[in-house]
Scaffold this active site. Sequence first.
Site, mmCIF file in Angstrom:
data_model
loop_
_atom_site.group_PDB
_atom_site.id
_atom_site.type_symbol
_atom_site.label_atom_id
_atom_site.label_comp_id
_atom_site.label_asym_id
_atom_site.label_seq_id
_atom_site.Cartn_x
_atom_site.Cartn_y
_atom_site.Cartn_z
ATOM 1 N N GLU A 97 0.730 -1.083 0.027
ATOM 2 C CA GLU A 97 0.028 0.040 0.005
ATOM 3 C C GLU A 97 0.855 1.364 -0.090
ATOM 4 O O GLU A 97 0.834 2.047 0.911
ATOM 5 C CB GLU A 97 -1.069 0.090 1.274
ATOM 6 C CG GLU A 97 -1.917 -1.088 1.085
ATOM 7 C CD GLU A 97 -3.091 -0.878 2.467
ATOM 8 O OE1 GLU A 97 -2.903 -0.045 3.081
ATOM 9 O OE2 GLU A 97 -3.809 -1.626 2.268
ATOM 10 N N GLU B 20 -5.360 -8.708 1.101
ATOM 11 C CA GLU B 20 -6.019 -8.211 2.305
ATOM 12 C C GLU B 20 -7.533 -8.072 2.252
ATOM 13 O O GLU B 20 -7.893 -7.414 1.183
ATOM 14 C CB GLU B 20 -5.643 -6.927 2.934
ATOM 15 C CG GLU B 20 -4.160 -6.975 3.375
ATOM 16 C CD GLU B 20 -3.522 -5.933 4.055
ATOM 17 O OE1 GLU B 20 -4.175 -4.874 4.655
ATOM 18 O OE2 GLU B 20 -2.274 -5.719 4.168
HETATM 19 C C1 FCB Z 1 -4.194 -2.323 5.778
HETATM 20 C C2 FCB Z 1 -2.677 -2.603 6.181
HETATM 21 C C3 FCB Z 1 -2.691 -3.462 7.455
HETATM 22 C C4 FCB Z 1 -3.936 -3.372 8.503
HETATM 23 C C5 FCB Z 1 -5.137 -3.123 7.688
HETATM 24 C C6 FCB Z 1 -6.218 -3.225 8.642
HETATM 25 O O1 FCB Z 1 -4.111 -0.814 5.229
HETATM 26 O O2 FCB Z 1 -1.956 -2.844 4.951
HETATM 27 O O3 FCB Z 1 -1.530 -3.680 7.601
HETATM 28 O O4 FCB Z 1 -3.629 -2.151 8.900
HETATM 29 O O5 FCB Z 1 -5.041 -2.230 6.789
#
Ligand code: FCB
Length: 508
Positions: A234, A415
Amino acid sequence: MAVLSRRHLQRRAEQSAASAAHRAAATAATGAPRDAGSHRFTDTVGTCSGREGDDGTAQQAPRPAPERPLGLHFPSGFRWGAATSAYQIEGGAKEDGRGESVWDTFSHTPGRTRAGDTGDVAADHYHRYHDDLDLMRDLGLHSYRFSISWPRIQPDGTGKPNQRGLDFYRRLIDGLTARGIEPMATLFHWDLPQALQDVGGWESRDVAYRFADYAQSLFHTLGDAVPVWLTINEPKTVVQNGYLSGHHAPGRSDPDAAYLVAHHLQLAHGLAVQALRASSAACRIGPAFNLHPCYPADDSAAAAAAARLYDGYENRLYLDPVFLGSYPADVLADLGPDSRLARGIRDGDLAIVAAPVDLLAVQYYTPIYVTGDGQTVRRWTTSEADWQQIYPDGMLDVLTRVYRDYGAVPITITENGLPTPDRMAPDGTVDDPGRISFLRDHLAAVHRAISTGVPVESYHVWSLMDNFEWAEGYEQRWGLIYVDYPTQRRVFKRSAHWYRRVIAEHAI
Ligand code: FCB
């Protein structure tokens, strides 16, 4: 006039900084602030009319028990996983020669994190990884996405790798492989060695080259043991939270610096891809982007234009250079010809950034709704993370959009998840039906995307276990596995039992 002018960005940064200061004051006064600081740089200013109830909560039809199977089977090669990152779970902050990262500095600075929490101990995974590997096996994971702590490998960000740091990841990777779980390693999940921050951090072009050296040493030592490498987690969050709102490390609030940082992160990504190709390691590599679908908040032309530009800042700024070899013209124009981004792009950089990748890691959490004057508004129920609106169709939109605009690049979802108010009951169980519904609905969207031809090959829940959620400390619980921090006991939540069945049946 540009809807998202630099002045507008500056104003948003100031607002976020003010709210962070408010939070710090609350921490100092009570030890636990009541107003949640936002994790993302989304500055929710109101709600859209027509979709929410009088009490402000979204109207939803009664739902069946979240475990009830939907009868959706996934393609045979599809892989199920879970994700973590080094600073969020490892602890062992001073073990085996680890250096300090910007997150050590930031979390130890009073007022920066909720209740002053740090990652010094976190989930103590550094010492308990062996048991955690067994839990992953019990869950039935096919793939585990973790990150490597740069300051464990290069305590000062340069030079010969620290053997004891490498040994830890070698043991972790071997333990995964022995249990039939595929390792997926992220090179950088925000824990920049503090020594590199001291020489300018990501504002310094040289740090991108330091990153390539670090990546090269990992490819050399661990490369073949890791089938999939992800470069930068990210970059947008570093830009927005680290350099615009400043509520993440390194805590800056400087829009002009922020977009130069974006370029150097992209450059670092491209250099790492080149380093892998130059090595003998036979593995795949790609970037990890959190994508937010940006929708106009109403039917006006102004909202459509504002949402389009917002999409530039949220998504195209990261996707375009990697897949098209150019920065989005509207964002460059909005920042202006004299921006540090515009001045920081050197001849040949974009060819490096666009070095062909093998896959794209997509992280999806929330949509964004944009009004004609460039403000963001809320349309759906938020989770405990006030920046997150729960909108599963956003997953479908993000996946189909990538396919439409950038071609058939293989996608791994690295994620997706939410925090829920999990507590351990006296009988030792943890009941989190909200997580089951969330994951089921988002997986149904993934299933739809796959049926329309989007090449999604795997899915990772964020997160395997509860952990240090950056500025939010330990208050929010994002895991499938509950961590009782005082004892470090792990307990499968109801969602973990559900996910185990999903994996076994290859279906939701
Ligand atoms: C993402 C991050 C991860 C965690 C989630 C909730 O943006 O990559 O580390 O904080 O959010």
